[in-house]
Write an enzyme that holds these catalytic residues in place. Structure first.
Site, PDB file in Angstrom:
ATOM      1  N   GLY A  11       0.828  -1.317  -0.103  1.00 15.22           N
ATOM      2  CA  GLY A  11      -0.135   0.624  -0.014  1.00 15.22           C
ATOM      3  C   GLY A  11       0.719   1.712  -0.103  1.00 15.22           C
ATOM      4  N   ARG A  21      13.662  10.113  -2.557  1.00 17.88           N
ATOM      5  CA  ARG A  21      14.257  11.041  -2.812  1.00 17.88           C
ATOM      6  C   ARG A  21      15.592  11.352  -2.328  1.00 17.88           C
ATOM      7  NH1 ARG A  21      14.522  15.991   0.567  1.00 17.88           N
ATOM      8  NH2 ARG A  21      15.174  17.933  -0.986  1.00 17.88           N
ATOM      9  N   ARG A  72       0.861  -4.906  -6.006  1.00 16.04           N
ATOM     10  CA  ARG A  72       1.388  -5.937  -5.404  1.00 16.04           C
ATOM     11  C   ARG A  72       1.352  -7.703  -6.430  1.00 16.04           C
ATOM     12  NH1 ARG A  72      -2.418  -3.699  -1.623  1.00 16.04           N
ATOM     13  NH2 ARG A  72      -1.446  -3.737   0.411  1.00 16.04           N
ATOM     14  N   ASP A 103       5.148  -5.102   6.237  1.00 13.83           N
ATOM     15  CA  ASP A 103       5.550  -6.156   5.807  1.00 13.83           C
ATOM     16  C   ASP A 103       5.935  -7.693   5.363  1.00 13.83           C
ATOM     17  OD1 ASP A 103       5.891  -6.247   8.619  1.00 13.83           O
ATOM     18  OD2 ASP A 103       4.364  -7.106   9.458  1.00 13.83           O
ATOM     19  N   GLY A 104       4.786  -8.009   3.581  1.00 16.08           N
ATOM     20  CA  GLY A 104       5.139  -8.293   3.301  1.00 16.08           C
ATOM     21  C   GLY A 104       5.999  -8.014   1.740  1.00 16.08           C
ATOM     22  N   SER A 105       5.626  -7.004   2.228  1.00 12.75           N
ATOM     23  CA  SER A 105       7.549  -7.013   1.298  1.00 12.75           C
ATOM     24  C   SER A 105       8.496  -6.770   1.456  1.00 12.75           C
ATOM     25  CB  SER A 105       7.055  -4.754   0.659  1.00 12.75           C
ATOM     26  OG  SER A 105       6.093  -4.377   0.850  1.00 12.75           O
ATOM     27  N   THR A 125       4.193   2.135   5.805  1.00 15.82           N
ATOM     28  CA  THR A 125       2.634   2.411   5.481  1.00 15.82           C
ATOM     29  C   THR A 125       2.332   3.037   6.761  1.00 15.82           C
ATOM     30  OG1 THR A 125       1.407   0.667   6.388  1.00 15.82           O
ATOM     31  CG2 THR A 125       3.599   0.471   7.359  1.00 15.82           C
ATOM     32  N   ASP A 127       0.050   1.806   8.395  1.00 13.71           N
ATOM     33  CA  ASP A 127      -1.052   1.006   9.829  1.00 13.71           C
ATOM     34  C   ASP A 127      -0.345   1.682  10.443  1.00 13.71           C
ATOM     35  OD1 ASP A 127      -2.520   0.739   7.572  1.00 13.71           O
ATOM     36  OD2 ASP A 127      -1.872  -1.211   7.281  1.00 13.71           O
ATOM     37  N   ASP A 129       2.208  -0.891  11.424  1.00 13.99           N
ATOM     38  CA  ASP A 129       1.950  -2.706  12.276  1.00 13.99           C
ATOM     39  C   ASP A 129       3.094  -2.957  12.045  1.00 13.99           C
ATOM     40  OD1 ASP A 129       1.828  -2.608   9.284  1.00 13.99           O
ATOM     41  OD2 ASP A 129      -0.150  -3.997   9.014  1.00 13.99           O
ATOM     42  N   ARG A 171      -5.939  -1.383   8.727  1.00 19.93           N
ATOM     43  CA  ARG A 171      -6.467  -3.055   8.624  1.00 19.93           C
ATOM     44  C   ARG A 171      -6.383  -3.793   9.792  1.00 19.93           C
ATOM     45  NH1 ARG A 171      -2.767  -5.878   4.743  1.00 19.93           N
ATOM     46  NH2 ARG A 171      -2.271  -4.589   2.298  1.00 19.93           N
ATOM     47  N   GLY A 185     -11.504  13.018  20.995  1.00 19.53           N
ATOM     48  CA  GLY A 185     -12.211  12.492  21.772  1.00 19.53           C
ATOM     49  C   GLY A 185     -12.451  12.353  22.217  1.00 19.53           C
ATOM     50  N   ALA A 186     -12.676  11.002  22.027  1.00 22.77           N
ATOM     51  CA  ALA A 186     -13.819  10.038  21.246  1.00 22.77           C
ATOM     52  C   ALA A 186     -14.520   9.479  22.802  1.00 22.77           C
ATOM     53  CB  ALA A 186     -13.738   9.073  20.482  1.00 22.77           C
ATOM     54  N   GLU A 187     -15.639   9.331  22.409  1.00 20.02           N
ATOM     55  CA  GLU A 187     -16.189   8.580  23.742  1.00 20.02           C
ATOM     56  C   GLU A 187     -16.347   6.822  24.269  1.00 20.02           C
ATOM     57  OE1 GLU A 187     -17.849  11.416  22.475  1.00 20.02           O
ATOM     58  OE2 GLU A 187     -17.876  12.649  24.108  1.00 20.02           O
ATOM     59  N   LYS A 212     -26.479  12.527  31.201  1.00 19.50           N
ATOM     60  CA  LYS A 212     -25.856  13.873  31.483  1.00 19.50           C
ATOM     61  C   LYS A 212     -25.861  15.273  30.625  1.00 19.50           C
ATOM     62  CE  LYS A 212     -22.563  10.791  33.201  1.00 19.50           C
ATOM     63  NZ  LYS A 212     -20.949   9.907  32.611  1.00 19.50           N
ATOM     64  N   ARG A 253      -4.807   7.553   2.810  1.00 15.53           N
ATOM     65  CA  ARG A 253      -3.621   7.640   2.024  1.00 15.53           C
ATOM     66  C   ARG A 253      -3.505   8.478   1.947  1.00 15.53           C
ATOM     67  NH1 ARG A 253      -4.349   1.117   1.585  1.00 15.53           N
ATOM     68  NH2 ARG A 253      -3.361   1.387  -0.690  1.00 15.53           N
TER      69      ARG A 253
HETATM   70  P1  ATP Z   1       0.983  -3.070   3.114  1.00 15.16           P
HETATM   71  O1  ATP Z   1       0.787  -3.614   4.894  1.00 15.16           O
HETATM   72  O2  ATP Z   1       0.749  -1.192   3.539  1.00 15.16           O
HETATM   73  O3  ATP Z   1       0.244  -3.564   1.968  1.00 15.16           O
HETATM   74  P2  ATP Z   1       2.808  -4.950   2.865  1.00 15.16           P
HETATM   75  O4  ATP Z   1       4.174  -4.503   1.729  1.00 15.16           O
HETATM   76  O5  ATP Z   1       2.738  -5.475   4.072  1.00 15.16           O
HETATM   77  O6  ATP Z   1       2.423  -3.566   2.649  1.00 15.16           O
HETATM   78  P3  ATP Z   1       2.008  -6.681   0.453  1.00 15.16           P
HETATM   79  O7  ATP Z   1       0.495  -7.079  -0.408  1.00 15.16           O
HETATM   80  O8  ATP Z   1       1.597  -7.903   1.736  1.00 15.16           O
HETATM   81  O9  ATP Z   1       2.391  -5.712   1.017  1.00 15.16           O
HETATM   82  O10 ATP Z   1       3.361  -7.134  -0.279  1.00 15.16           O
HETATM   83  C1  ATP Z   1       3.978  -6.789  -1.452  1.00 15.16           C
HETATM   84  C2  ATP Z   1       3.995  -7.268  -2.262  1.00 15.16           C
HETATM   85  O11 ATP Z   1       5.680  -8.110  -1.130  1.00 15.16           O
HETATM   86  C3  ATP Z   1       3.494  -8.291  -2.391  1.00 15.16           C
HETATM   87  O12 ATP Z   1       2.724  -8.466  -3.329  1.00 15.16           O
HETATM   88  C4  ATP Z   1       4.231  -9.805  -2.810  1.00 15.16           C
HETATM   89  O13 ATP Z   1       4.972  -9.568  -4.110  1.00 15.16           O
HETATM   90  C5  ATP Z   1       5.847  -9.598  -1.840  1.00 15.16           C
HETATM   91  N1  ATP Z   1       5.620 -10.267  -1.033  1.00 15.16           N
HETATM   92  C6  ATP Z   1       4.827 -10.303  -0.010  1.00 15.16           C
HETATM   93  N2  ATP Z   1       5.041 -11.382   1.014  1.00 15.16           N
HETATM   94  C7  ATP Z   1       5.929 -12.110   0.704  1.00 15.16           C
HETATM   95  C8  ATP Z   1       6.451 -13.588   0.914  1.00 15.16           C
HETATM   96  N3  ATP Z   1       6.344 -14.122   1.689  1.00 15.16           N
HETATM   97  N4  ATP Z   1       7.207 -14.651  -0.284  1.00 15.16           N
HETATM   98  C9  ATP Z   1       7.791 -13.186  -1.398  1.00 15.16           C
HETATM   99  N5  ATP Z   1       7.263 -12.179  -1.345  1.00 15.16           N
HETATM  100  C10 ATP Z   1       6.242 -11.385  -0.670  1.00 15.16           C
END
Ligand code: ATP
Length: 320
Positions: A11, A21, A72, A103-105, A125, A127, A129, A171, A185-187, A212, A253
Site C-alpha cells: 500500500g 528522494r 502487489r 511486512d509483505g514487502s 505504511t 498502519d 503495524d 488493517r 476526544g472520542a467517547e 448527563k 492514504r
Molecule cells: P501493506 O501492509 O501496506 O499492504 P505490504 O508490503 O505488507 O504493505 P503485501 O501486499 O503484503 O503488502 O506485500 C507486497 C508484495 O510483497 C507482494 O505483492 C509480494 O510481491 C511481496 N511479498 C509478500 N509476501 C511475500 C513472501 N512471503 N515472499 C515473497 N514475496 C512476498
C-alpha cells in the site's frame, strides 16, 4: 557497491516520495548510480527500470503517493519470480536495493537477499503495524488527515445531537483508531486488539452520556473491526438516538506528508543507503526508543507488536 535500485511495494503511504528522494540524492552524492523500479516487485520482474538523477526527484518531497507507483505481485511469491527479479537486477548492474513497504514487502526483500541482491527495507505504511519500529512512513500524515476529518464530523454530529461512528483505516491494527480516539476526544474507541464485541456496553455508555446532557457521542471504530453501518443501525434501534456511520477510507492514504513524515522518511532513506555502502544486506531501518536503528529482517519479522497498554488505559480513562 556501484548501482542501487529503489522500489515502493504494498500500500502507498505519504512520505514515500521523501524517502525515494533521500535514497536517490544520498546515493548520487556518494558516487553511486541509481535505478528506479516502477510498480514494486511487478516492475522488477517485468524490467520496468528507469535511471534516476538528481532532477528525477525534484519537486516530490511535498507530494503524497509514490512517483515510482506501487503494486502487489503474485509472481514474486514464487521461486521462479524471485529468480527472474534477481536476473533483472543483474542485467542493470543493481547490486543493492531499497524496498519501501510493509511486512509483505520485507518478506520479498528477504527472498531477493537470498538470490544475491543486497536488500534494505524501509517501513512505509500508514498502519504502524511493523513490530520493530515505533514509527512508519505515512502514519503521521494519515492520523492527522483522519483527525481533521473527524473534527468536521464532530461539528455536525453535535449540531444534530447525533451519535457518530467513524471508521478509520489500519488493517488489523488499531493504532490510527487509538491515536484519533485520544486526539479527537472520542467517547468510545474500538480497537481490533482489544474489542470484546460488547455492543451493549456502548449502548449503555451512549444512554448515560445523554442523561448527563452530552450533545454527541463519537465512536472511533477500526477497519479491523469494521461493520460500522450495521453497528450504527443497531445502536439507533436500541437508543432511539440518530446514529450515522462514516467510513473515511482512502482519503487517509493520500495528501501532502506532514513535516514529521518528510523528515523521518528523509533520514531513513539516507540511512538505508549508508547500510548498503557498508555492505549490509537483509536489514530493516527502524525508529526505536527515540533513535534511528536497524534490525536483521528475519529478527524484525519475528517480533510481535501490541497496542501500548499505558496509552490504551489512558484512552479509556479520558473517554469516560
Ligand atoms: P501493506 O501492509 O501496506 O499492504 P505490504 O508490503 O505488507 O504493505 P503485501 O501486499 O503484503 O503488502 O506485500 C507486497 C508484495 O510483497 C507482494 O505483492 C509480494 O510481491 C511481496 N511479498 C509478500 N509476501 C511475500 C513472501 N512471503 N515472499 C515473497 N514475496 C512476498
Amino acid at each position: 557497491i556501484k548501482t542501487i535500485g529503489v522500489l515502493t511495494s504494498g500500500g502507498d503511504a505519504p512520505g514515500m516520495n521523501a524517502a525515494i528522494r533521500a535514497v536517490v540524492r544520498t546515493a548520487l552524492n556518494k558516487g553511486l548510480k541509481v535505478k528506479g523500479i516502477q510498480k514494486g516487485y511487478n516492475g522488477l520482474i517485468n524490467d520496468e527500470v528507469i535511471d534516476m538523477d538528481k532532477k528525477s526527484v525534484s519537486d516530490i518531497i511535498q507530494r503524497g503517493g509514490t512517483i515510482l507507483y506501487t503494486a502487489r505481485c503474485l509472481e514474486f511469491m514464487t521461486a521462479d519470480g524471485q529468480k527472474k527479479a534477481a536476473e533483472v537486477c543483474k542485467k542493470h548492474g543493481i547490486d543493492g536495493i531499497v524496498v519501501i513497504g510493509g511486512d509483505g514487502s520485507f518478506r520479498g526483500a528477504q527472498k531477493l537477499a537470498e538470490n544475491g541482491v543486497n536488500t534494505i527495507g524501509l517501513p512505509g505504511t500508514i498502519d504502524l503495524d511493523i513490530a520493530c519500529t515505533d514509527y512508519t512512513i505515512g502514519f503521521d500524515t494519515a492520523v492527522n488527515t483522519a483527525m481533521e476529518a473527524i473534527d468536521k464530523i464532530r461539528d455536525t454530529s453535535t449540531s444534530h445531537e447525533r451519535c457518530s461512528i467513524i471508521e478509520v483505516m489500519g488493517r488489523n491494527a488499531g493504532y490510527i483508531a487509538l491515536w484519533c480516539g485520544i486526539a479527537n476526544g472520542a467517547e468510545d474507541i474500538l480497537l481490533p486488539e482489544r474489542y470484546d464485541n460488547d455492543e451493549q456496553a456502548i449502548i449503555n455508555h451512549i444512554i448515560e452520556g445523554r442523561k448527563k446532557g452530552k450533545k454527541h457521542h463519537l465512536i472511533i471504530n477500526a477497519e479491523g473491526i469494521g461493520h460500522s453501518t450495521g453497528m450504527a443501525r443497531r445502536i439507533e434501534a436500541a437508543t432511539g438516538i440518530e446514529t450515522r456511520a462514516t467510513i473515511l477510507g482512502y482519503m487517509q492514504r493520500g495528501g501532502s506528508p506532514t513535516c514529521k513524515d518528510r523528515m523521518y522518511a528523509s533520514v531513513m532513506g539516507s540511512y538505508a543507503v549508508d547500510l548498503l555502502v557498508e555492505g549490509k544486506s537483509n536489514r530493516l531501518v527502524a525508529y526505536k526508543n527515540g533513535k534511528f536503528v536497524d534490525f536483521d529482517i528475519d529478527e524484525a519479522l519475528a517480533m510481535k507488536k501490541d497496542i501500548n497498554e499505558y496509552e490504551f488505559n489512558i484512552s479509556a480513562l479520558l473517554s469516560k
